[in-house]
Design an enzyme around this catalytic site. Structure first.
Site, mmCIF file in Angstrom:
data_model
loop_
_atom_site.group_PDB
_atom_site.id
_atom_site.type_symbol
_atom_site.label_atom_id
_atom_site.label_comp_id
_atom_site.label_asym_id
_atom_site.label_seq_id
_atom_site.Cartn_x
_atom_site.Cartn_y
_atom_site.Cartn_z
ATOM 1 N N HIS A 5 6.380 7.924 -27.871
ATOM 2 C CA HIS A 5 5.309 8.760 -27.326
ATOM 3 C C HIS A 5 5.463 10.211 -27.791
ATOM 4 O O HIS A 5 4.493 10.835 -28.245
ATOM 5 C CB HIS A 5 5.329 8.680 -25.797
ATOM 6 C CG HIS A 5 4.326 9.572 -25.133
ATOM 7 N ND1 HIS A 5 2.965 9.412 -25.288
ATOM 8 C CD2 HIS A 5 4.482 10.651 -24.324
ATOM 9 C CE1 HIS A 5 2.330 10.354 -24.596
ATOM 10 N NE2 HIS A 5 3.225 11.114 -24.012
ATOM 11 N N ARG A 63 -5.020 20.707 -14.776
ATOM 12 C CA ARG A 63 -3.937 19.812 -15.182
ATOM 13 C C ARG A 63 -4.158 19.193 -16.565
ATOM 14 O O ARG A 63 -3.209 18.815 -17.252
ATOM 15 C CB ARG A 63 -3.746 18.706 -14.134
ATOM 16 C CG ARG A 63 -2.568 17.800 -14.448
ATOM 17 C CD ARG A 63 -2.172 16.932 -13.260
ATOM 18 N NE ARG A 63 -1.048 16.086 -13.649
ATOM 19 C CZ ARG A 63 -0.275 15.410 -12.817
ATOM 20 N NH1 ARG A 63 -0.495 15.492 -11.532
ATOM 21 N NH2 ARG A 63 0.716 14.678 -13.258
ATOM 22 N N LYS A 110 2.067 11.121 -11.693
ATOM 23 C CA LYS A 110 1.218 10.182 -12.432
ATOM 24 C C LYS A 110 2.008 8.897 -12.660
ATOM 25 O O LYS A 110 3.086 8.911 -13.244
ATOM 26 C CB LYS A 110 0.816 10.771 -13.790
ATOM 27 C CG LYS A 110 -0.365 11.714 -13.742
ATOM 28 C CD LYS A 110 -0.880 11.934 -15.155
ATOM 29 C CE LYS A 110 -2.054 12.892 -15.168
ATOM 30 N NZ LYS A 110 -2.553 13.111 -16.549
ATOM 31 N N LYS A 118 5.378 22.795 -15.256
ATOM 32 C CA LYS A 118 4.617 21.624 -14.813
ATOM 33 C C LYS A 118 4.357 21.694 -13.308
ATOM 34 O O LYS A 118 3.262 21.353 -12.843
ATOM 35 C CB LYS A 118 5.343 20.323 -15.171
ATOM 36 C CG LYS A 118 4.509 19.103 -14.803
ATOM 37 C CD LYS A 118 4.735 17.909 -15.680
ATOM 38 C CE LYS A 118 3.751 16.804 -15.306
ATOM 39 N NZ LYS A 118 3.958 15.580 -16.064
ATOM 40 N N ARG A 166 0.807 -1.233 0.000
ATOM 41 C CA ARG A 166 0.000 0.000 0.000
ATOM 42 C C ARG A 166 0.834 1.274 0.000
ATOM 43 O O ARG A 166 0.369 2.331 0.444
ATOM 44 C CB ARG A 166 -0.987 0.016 1.177
ATOM 45 C CG ARG A 166 -1.977 -1.146 1.151
ATOM 46 C CD ARG A 166 -3.181 -0.902 2.056
ATOM 47 N NE ARG A 166 -4.024 -2.081 2.077
ATOM 48 C CZ ARG A 166 -3.932 -3.035 2.994
ATOM 49 N NH1 ARG A 166 -3.061 -2.946 3.969
ATOM 50 N NH2 ARG A 166 -4.744 -4.074 2.945
ATOM 51 N N ASN A 225 -2.223 17.809 -21.435
ATOM 52 C CA ASN A 225 -2.480 16.775 -22.428
ATOM 53 C C ASN A 225 -2.694 17.336 -23.832
ATOM 54 O O ASN A 225 -3.218 16.643 -24.705
ATOM 55 C CB ASN A 225 -3.679 15.930 -21.999
ATOM 56 C CG ASN A 225 -3.312 15.031 -20.844
ATOM 57 O OD1 ASN A 225 -2.554 14.087 -21.012
ATOM 58 N ND2 ASN A 225 -3.801 15.354 -19.664
ATOM 59 N N HIS A 262 -2.584 9.462 -28.244
ATOM 60 C CA HIS A 262 -2.949 8.148 -27.691
ATOM 61 C C HIS A 262 -3.601 7.276 -28.764
ATOM 62 O O HIS A 262 -3.395 6.066 -28.801
ATOM 63 C CB HIS A 262 -3.860 8.314 -26.480
ATOM 64 C CG HIS A 262 -3.161 8.912 -25.302
ATOM 65 N ND1 HIS A 262 -3.819 9.455 -24.222
ATOM 66 C CD2 HIS A 262 -1.840 9.059 -25.037
ATOM 67 C CE1 HIS A 262 -2.936 9.920 -23.351
ATOM 68 N NE2 HIS A 262 -1.732 9.677 -23.824
ATOM 69 N N GLU A 283 -5.820 16.179 -11.465
ATOM 70 C CA GLU A 283 -6.431 16.433 -12.760
ATOM 71 C C GLU A 283 -7.946 16.478 -12.697
ATOM 72 O O GLU A 283 -8.642 15.736 -13.386
ATOM 73 C CB GLU A 283 -5.964 15.388 -13.789
ATOM 74 C CG GLU A 283 -6.263 15.841 -15.212
ATOM 75 C CD GLU A 283 -5.533 15.011 -16.253
ATOM 76 O OE1 GLU A 283 -4.370 14.649 -16.023
ATOM 77 O OE2 GLU A 283 -6.127 14.736 -17.289
ATOM 78 N N GLU A 321 7.466 17.302 -25.755
ATOM 79 C CA GLU A 321 6.803 17.730 -24.510
ATOM 80 C C GLU A 321 7.293 19.110 -24.069
ATOM 81 O O GLU A 321 6.572 19.840 -23.394
ATOM 82 C CB GLU A 321 7.028 16.703 -23.391
ATOM 83 C CG GLU A 321 6.478 15.302 -23.691
ATOM 84 C CD GLU A 321 4.966 15.159 -23.509
ATOM 85 O OE1 GLU A 321 4.289 16.166 -23.248
ATOM 86 O OE2 GLU A 321 4.458 14.023 -23.645
ATOM 87 N N HIS A 371 -2.259 15.134 -26.787
ATOM 88 C CA HIS A 371 -2.193 13.760 -26.305
ATOM 89 C C HIS A 371 -3.407 12.913 -26.681
ATOM 90 O O HIS A 371 -3.314 11.695 -26.730
ATOM 91 C CB HIS A 371 -2.007 13.738 -24.780
ATOM 92 C CG HIS A 371 -0.598 14.054 -24.368
ATOM 93 N ND1 HIS A 371 0.013 15.248 -24.675
ATOM 94 C CD2 HIS A 371 0.334 13.319 -23.695
ATOM 95 C CE1 HIS A 371 1.246 15.245 -24.183
ATOM 96 N NE2 HIS A 371 1.470 14.100 -23.592
#
Lengths: 363, 363
Positions: B264, B240, B142, B226, B120, B244, B251, B236, B184, B247
């Site tokens: 990417h 935030r 993330k 950032k 955990r 993207n 994706h 997000e 990026e 993106h």
């Protein structure tokens, strides 16, 4: 209907306790509306309770999907988790989807962990259907799956938005599972509340007969104690560890026997006797207290002696398994002991002493 | 050596940027001491950088273990995650173990998710070895793995305790990966900081030549932007999402081509041109801005047109894939668009318009 609040800032949520909570309780879902609800259950619970709950949910959520997993601790693993993810993705579920866990501890833990990690976290609601889940596993945000090398090793702290404890669901609970749940109820006495232990000694027969008033008291008081502990230490950096009274021995029993052979509560029952005996040998409680606890556990229909998990070196096997428990640090086992009735503490103990306890309490 | 702080209350941490940060930087680990450090890396990075880092870490941690995963986006999955869990359990790693992610975005994401969920949650440190990881993926907490039905679908928000961006590691970075990282960096201009775009237009040659001063500026300014965004919206729920930009299309490109075929950053590059063109067709920016962005992306050695991912119905395939993106809600795709240079916004768009954009920008 009674409500116990878990106070964790913006992650606070209520545990609602009562009989036949729905349909009257539908406003409870007002803050968790969405286009889609997904109910995760197991085949046993689904046969008994699924139709009713999906009918209630369909009055709030335009789309209600159901995923049934097989029943049993052996399915609390990565495969079940992946089945949930695959279903959610195939159904096009987005981050607003609400997951409902309808079942006992296994369903709650797996579903909660799925909610914690699907798209980095979606809302979920616990509807615990066993006494054990109502008084313990559905409260406090611990989610997990087992790894083949250890129980509950993979998981997250992730709070539900709501917990619904409907006592009517306990009507269909097998007596063995009721007893297993009582192990976690009995636990709250020695570690925090001797008045609960007194009450249990007086009222155990009513509880075992599933008297609704007695069950309501058991669930409410257990949740109140757990809420108090979790509210102070959500992520188990200190106090929360006391909730693991009996669990270090229990995890060794479960791992040693193979998950699912003993119910979790049964392992905790024997584990509590062992932890109490360890406390006595550390000079923290007297033999009368150990006997009193043992008698209550036995009356609840629970085992008071641990199993032999290795014929050649039983204590050695227990020790090996306890050393890989999550509570261990640098191979040192930290036991929850009773430091006088109603008060728990964390202690280490020599291997020799632990071997004595295992020798005295097993087989 | 420069430090950028990510401000998230008790989850705050510094990003340290510099050349040859260790051994001078060893005091950075003072708050993250433990008996055991586990370094997760990939075979490519390990050959170049592992010996140096394990030597540094061995001066702080009595036990340093290493796990090498295969190199590539196709290994950002549950199998790699399980390899980490299994190693940690076999090595008897407890909750005090510190995980180090030495590698690019894949290693950082998988290791971070392992740290988020092993027992955990345990401490972890990012040592990003690619430009893309230094300016984006290692910053902000993330973590994720891919599911066979979608990229980054399983993960958690989980902050590292420290991020170490050592520019010397970029010396061995292949030019294609440097360019992918620049995608990026370029992104931060249109969404938040046109001064960065001006600077990139003037200094791109120095960056492509890996001039340390130019790289330091690129990494520092990217991390500052950032940090500013993540500090306001860790999970997000709003702002935030502007990170993207490009993106959503990217994706679809990655899923449509098969993960790992396009890097990417390459997919993001083409995706930004598509998102800019969408912004133009929505009347938010003019053709000059789209051309300016396209030119900069092209100069950085990156693709400016999307691939054809389905010969029969290319736009239909893009739309299908974008609808299952995490940012979608109830099947509605939310695009990050440029609402005037330096400012991003979230918008939906008709399928017809998106088809036009894909038709104009692909193949």
């Amino acid at each position: 209907m009674h409500s116990v609040e878990i106070s964790l800032g913006d992650r606070s949520y209520p545990i609602v306790i009562g009989s036949r909570i729905f349909p009257d309780g539908l406003p409870l879902l007002a803050d968790i509306r969405s286009t889609t609800a997904v109910v995760v259950s197991n085949t046993t619970v689904a046969r008994l309770h699924l139709a009713g709950w999906t009918a209630f949910l369909a009055t709030v959520y335009p789309q209600v999907r159901v995923l049934e997993l097989p029943d049993g601790e052996e399915f609390k693993n990565g495969n079940s988790l992946d089945r949930i993810f695959t279903a959610l993705l195939e159904w096009g579920c987005d981050r607003k989807t609400v997951l409902f866990a309808l079942g006992g501890g296994v369903i709650g833990d797996v579903t909660g962990f799925a909610a914690a990690t699907y798209m980095r976290g979606i809302a979920f609601v616990q509807i615990p259907t066993t006494l054990l889940a109502q008084v313990d596993s559905s409260v406090g945000g611990k989610t997990a799956i087992n790894h083949r090398l250890g129980k509950n090793m993979i998981g997250a702290f992730y709070q539900p938005r709501l917990v619904i404890c409907d006592l009517e669901m306990l009507a269909t609970l097998p007596q063995r599972e009721l007893s297993a749940g009582l192990a976690e109820v009995i636990k709250y006495g020695p570690i925090a509340d001797m008045a609960l232990m007194d009450w249990l000694e007086a009222s155990l027969d009513a509880v075992l007969a599933k008297d609704r008033g007695a069950l309501a008291h058991v669930v409410r008081r257990s949740c109140e104690i757990k809420a108090w502990v979790v509210g102070q230490d959500e992520k188990e950096t200190g106090l929360r560890a006391i909730l693991n009274f009996g669990h270090t021995f229990a995890h060794a029993i479960e791992a040693g026997m193979g998950y699912g052979v003993w119910l979790h509560g049964e392992a905790v029952a024997a584990g509590m006797v062992m932890a109490a005996e360890l406390s006595r040998r550390l000079g923290l409680v007297d033999g009368f207290f150990v006997q009193r606890l043992t008698t209550l556990i036995q009356r609840a229909g629970l085992p008071v002696r641990g199993p032999v998990i290795n014929a050649a070196d039983n204590a050695g096997r227990y020790l090996d398994l306890m050393r890989v428990d999550k509570k261990s640090e640098a191979g040192e086992i930290r036991f929850v002991v009773i430091d006088g009735p109603g008060k728990a503490a964390l202690r280490t103990a020599s291997d020799a002493l632990v071997r004595e306890v295992i020798g005295a309490c097993c087989g």
